[in-house]
Design a protein around this motif. Structure first.
Motif, mmCIF file in Angstrom:
data_model
loop_
_atom_site.group_PDB
_atom_site.id
_atom_site.type_symbol
_atom_site.label_atom_id
_atom_site.label_comp_id
_atom_site.label_asym_id
_atom_site.label_seq_id
_atom_site.Cartn_x
_atom_site.Cartn_y
_atom_site.Cartn_z
ATOM 1 N N LYS A 197 1.013 0.351 -17.789
ATOM 2 C CA LYS A 197 0.189 -0.187 -16.706
ATOM 3 C C LYS A 197 0.913 -0.140 -15.370
ATOM 4 C CE LYS A 197 -1.048 -4.105 -18.692
ATOM 5 N NZ LYS A 197 -1.703 -5.428 -18.855
ATOM 6 N N LEU A 198 2.219 -0.405 -15.385
ATOM 7 C CA LEU A 198 2.973 -0.397 -14.128
ATOM 8 C C LEU A 198 2.975 0.982 -13.498
ATOM 9 C CD1 LEU A 198 4.862 -1.908 -12.148
ATOM 10 C CD2 LEU A 198 6.773 -1.162 -13.584
ATOM 11 N N TRP A 199 3.145 2.020 -14.313
ATOM 12 C CA TRP A 199 3.253 3.382 -13.781
ATOM 13 C C TRP A 199 1.933 4.134 -13.772
ATOM 14 C CZ3 TRP A 199 7.417 4.011 -11.124
ATOM 15 C CH2 TRP A 199 8.589 3.350 -11.482
ATOM 16 N N SER A 200 0.844 3.473 -14.216
ATOM 17 C CA SER A 200 -0.449 4.152 -14.219
ATOM 18 C C SER A 200 -0.999 4.348 -12.810
ATOM 19 C CB SER A 200 -1.458 3.371 -15.073
ATOM 20 O OG SER A 200 -1.649 2.063 -14.537
ATOM 21 N N LEU A 201 -0.532 3.518 -11.880
ATOM 22 C CA LEU A 201 -0.948 3.653 -10.484
ATOM 23 C C LEU A 201 0.064 4.502 -9.721
ATOM 24 C CD1 LEU A 201 -2.054 -0.011 -9.685
ATOM 25 C CD2 LEU A 201 -3.521 1.940 -10.219
ATOM 26 N N ARG A 202 -0.424 5.528 -9.042
ATOM 27 C CA ARG A 202 0.483 6.374 -8.267
ATOM 28 C C ARG A 202 1.120 5.603 -7.119
ATOM 29 N NH1 ARG A 202 -3.169 11.502 -6.893
ATOM 30 N NH2 ARG A 202 -4.676 9.812 -6.628
ATOM 31 N N ILE A 226 5.754 -5.363 -4.466
ATOM 32 C CA ILE A 226 5.613 -4.655 -5.736
ATOM 33 C C ILE A 226 5.455 -5.644 -6.888
ATOM 34 C CG2 ILE A 226 6.837 -3.178 -7.378
ATOM 35 C CD1 ILE A 226 8.038 -1.704 -4.981
ATOM 36 N N GLY A 227 6.261 -6.694 -6.889
ATOM 37 C CA GLY A 227 6.145 -7.697 -7.942
ATOM 38 C C GLY A 227 4.802 -8.402 -7.919
ATOM 39 N N ALA A 228 4.296 -8.693 -6.726
ATOM 40 C CA ALA A 228 2.996 -9.351 -6.615
ATOM 41 C C ALA A 228 1.872 -8.433 -7.072
ATOM 42 C CB ALA A 228 2.759 -9.788 -5.169
ATOM 43 N N THR A 229 1.957 -7.162 -6.716
ATOM 44 C CA THR A 229 0.918 -6.206 -7.091
ATOM 45 C C THR A 229 0.817 -6.053 -8.599
ATOM 46 O OG1 THR A 229 1.273 -5.009 -5.023
ATOM 47 C CG2 THR A 229 0.092 -3.844 -6.762
ATOM 48 N N ALA A 230 1.940 -6.188 -9.296
ATOM 49 C CA ALA A 230 1.947 -6.032 -10.747
ATOM 50 C C ALA A 230 1.010 -7.024 -11.437
ATOM 51 C CB ALA A 230 3.373 -6.198 -11.285
ATOM 52 N N ILE A 231 0.772 -8.182 -10.818
ATOM 53 C CA ILE A 231 -0.109 -9.178 -11.417
ATOM 54 C C ILE A 231 -1.413 -9.347 -10.638
ATOM 55 C CG2 ILE A 231 1.146 -11.037 -10.229
ATOM 56 C CD1 ILE A 231 -0.708 -11.238 -13.606
ATOM 57 N N VAL A 232 -1.330 -9.334 -9.313
ATOM 58 C CA VAL A 232 -2.537 -9.541 -8.505
ATOM 59 C C VAL A 232 -3.515 -8.389 -8.702
ATOM 60 C CG1 VAL A 232 -3.436 -9.762 -6.153
ATOM 61 C CG2 VAL A 232 -1.342 -10.939 -6.803
ATOM 62 N N GLY A 233 -2.997 -7.169 -8.862
ATOM 63 C CA GLY A 233 -3.873 -6.018 -9.060
ATOM 64 C C GLY A 233 -4.740 -6.168 -10.298
ATOM 65 N N GLY A 248 9.425 -8.954 -17.924
ATOM 66 C CA GLY A 248 10.566 -8.179 -18.396
ATOM 67 C C GLY A 248 10.568 -6.762 -17.863
ATOM 68 N N VAL A 249 9.401 -6.125 -17.867
ATOM 69 C CA VAL A 249 9.306 -4.755 -17.351
ATOM 70 C C VAL A 249 9.598 -4.714 -15.860
ATOM 71 C CG1 VAL A 249 7.688 -2.854 -16.901
ATOM 72 C CG2 VAL A 249 7.721 -3.963 -19.142
ATOM 73 N N VAL A 250 9.006 -5.644 -15.111
ATOM 74 C CA VAL A 250 9.245 -5.690 -13.669
ATOM 75 C C VAL A 250 10.720 -5.935 -13.370
ATOM 76 C CG1 VAL A 250 8.779 -7.008 -11.564
ATOM 77 C CG2 VAL A 250 6.901 -6.387 -13.081
ATOM 78 N N THR A 251 11.336 -6.830 -14.111
ATOM 79 C CA THR A 251 12.759 -7.124 -13.898
ATOM 80 C C THR A 251 13.621 -5.907 -14.179
ATOM 81 O OG1 THR A 251 12.418 -9.449 -14.504
ATOM 82 C CG2 THR A 251 14.670 -8.612 -14.576
ATOM 83 N N ALA A 260 5.506 3.457 -3.671
ATOM 84 C CA ALA A 260 6.070 2.229 -3.104
ATOM 85 C C ALA A 260 7.576 2.196 -3.311
ATOM 86 C CB ALA A 260 5.415 1.008 -3.751
ATOM 87 N N PHE A 261 8.025 2.575 -4.494
ATOM 88 C CA PHE A 261 9.461 2.621 -4.759
ATOM 89 C C PHE A 261 10.146 3.685 -3.907
ATOM 90 C CE2 PHE A 261 8.552 0.471 -8.923
ATOM 91 C CZ PHE A 261 9.398 -0.596 -8.726
ATOM 92 N N VAL A 262 9.529 4.853 -3.792
ATOM 93 C CA VAL A 262 10.140 5.943 -3.028
ATOM 94 C C VAL A 262 10.283 5.573 -1.555
ATOM 95 C CG1 VAL A 262 9.783 8.311 -2.201
ATOM 96 C CG2 VAL A 262 9.378 7.757 -4.606
ATOM 97 N N PHE A 263 9.198 5.091 -0.952
ATOM 98 C CA PHE A 263 9.250 4.744 0.476
ATOM 99 C C PHE A 263 10.184 3.564 0.731
ATOM 100 C CE2 PHE A 263 4.855 6.742 0.760
ATOM 101 C CZ PHE A 263 5.334 7.889 1.370
ATOM 102 N N SER A 264 10.208 2.609 -0.182
ATOM 103 C CA SER A 264 11.120 1.476 -0.022
ATOM 104 C C SER A 264 12.569 1.939 -0.059
ATOM 105 C CB SER A 264 10.877 0.442 -1.125
ATOM 106 O OG SER A 264 9.551 -0.045 -1.077
ATOM 107 N N ALA A 265 12.882 2.820 -1.006
ATOM 108 C CA ALA A 265 14.248 3.334 -1.114
ATOM 109 C C ALA A 265 14.641 4.105 0.136
ATOM 110 C CB ALA A 265 14.370 4.222 -2.351
#
Length: 288
Positions: free
Chosen positions: A37-42, A107-114, A140-143, A47-52
């Motif tokens: 579910k975390l990686w199902s959204l492009r 990113i952490g908020a989106t994992a649940i709010v989405g 656990g996955v988010v961490t 978000a990770f790439v631009f943040s990095a």
């Protein structure tokens, strides 16, 4: 005419139901589902790439400025550059830390709010009634993902900034006093921020309000409270940003009430554990 005897239906029905009853979901299955579910959204990957890129870019840009204007510095400033810990302050700047906290909390908020926004959370809880287990797997996955992300970004920032400074013989290695602590503290700031965002998302369940709360806790409160007064220093030291400031500080702290390195690590741990606990337990106290 006699009626043929009938066999009791209860044992047969019970046996059939026992056979068709689905096995209880294993925790590793829940982790695998949350990973998908975390990686199902492009948008997650981008978000990770631009943040990095933003975090590393700020740090490397600061190092490049030092490289460009190195010749304009006087001899005394050059001599005390490494002694004063400036290479370590450039390895992960305060601006980069602010971007990291903002991006990872989102990113952490989106994992649940989405999931609440799309209604997928209802389907998930219908399939797996053990709501706490689902949220624990999600946390656990988010961490895990954000910890790896933070480690990569922090290590890359340190390596690239010191490579730029080394061209002026002003860089330091990872075994320099305090260098490893700066890298570790900056790396772990990512999962702490993500868990805070996730906890707020589990409680608020609205994207805009969750982001406002995240910004307020992670970025605005540290600006309000300073370490010049005791009561304000207590609040500042108890915030993730204040803990990060202490962990990346080198040498004497020019404040009236300085914190300790051990205390800063404890603040990191408490925020992570409490945020995860809030995210896991909130689904048991509210209707979905």
């Amino acid at each position: 005419m006699t009626t043929p005897p009938t066999t009791p239906a209860t044992p047969v029905t019970t046996a059939v139901r026992a056979q068709v009853t689905e096995p209880r979901a294993r925790f590793r299955d829940l982790v695998a589902a949350e990973w998908v579910k975390l990686w199902s959204l492009r948008s997650t990957l981008w978000a990770f790439v631009f943040s990095a890129l933003a975090v590393i870019g700020f740090n490397v840009g600061t190092a490049w400025d030092e490289y460009r204007y190195w010749s304009a510095a006087d001899t005394r400033s050059r001599a005390g550059f490494i002694r004063d810990g400036i290479p370590l302050s450039i390895a992960f700047t305060a601006n980069a830390a602010m971007i990291l906290m903002l991006a990872l909390s989102a990113i952490g908020a989106t994992a649940i709010v989405g999931e609440y926004r799309t209604g997928l959370i209802r389907t998930t809880f219908a399939a797996v009634p053990a709501r706490r287990s689902v949220m624990a797997a999600k946390a656990g996955v988010v961490t895990a993902v954000t910890t790896v992300f933070g480690a990569v970004v922090s290590a890359a920032s340190f390596g690239l900034t010191q490579a730029v400074l080394s061209a002026r013989h002003a860089g330091v290695s990872i075994d320099h006093p305090g260098a490893l602590r700066v890298v570790a503290a900056s790396a772990l700031l990512a999962p702490v921020s993500a868990l805070v965002g996730m906890a707020l998302g589990a409680v608020i369940r609205h994207s805009a309000a969750t982001m406002v709360a995240s910004v307020g806790i992670l970025l605005l409160l540290p600006l309000v409270f300073s370490a010049d007064r005791h009561w304000a220093a207590v609040v500042d030291h108890a915030l993730p940003a204040g803990a990060w400031d202490r962990l990346v500080a080198v040498g004497h702290q020019p404040v009236a009430y300085p914190s300790t390195v051990t205390g800063a690590w404890i603040v990191y741990a408490v925020w992570a554990v409490v945020a995860a606990a809030v995210a896991v337990t909130s689904v048991r106290r509210r209707d979905q």
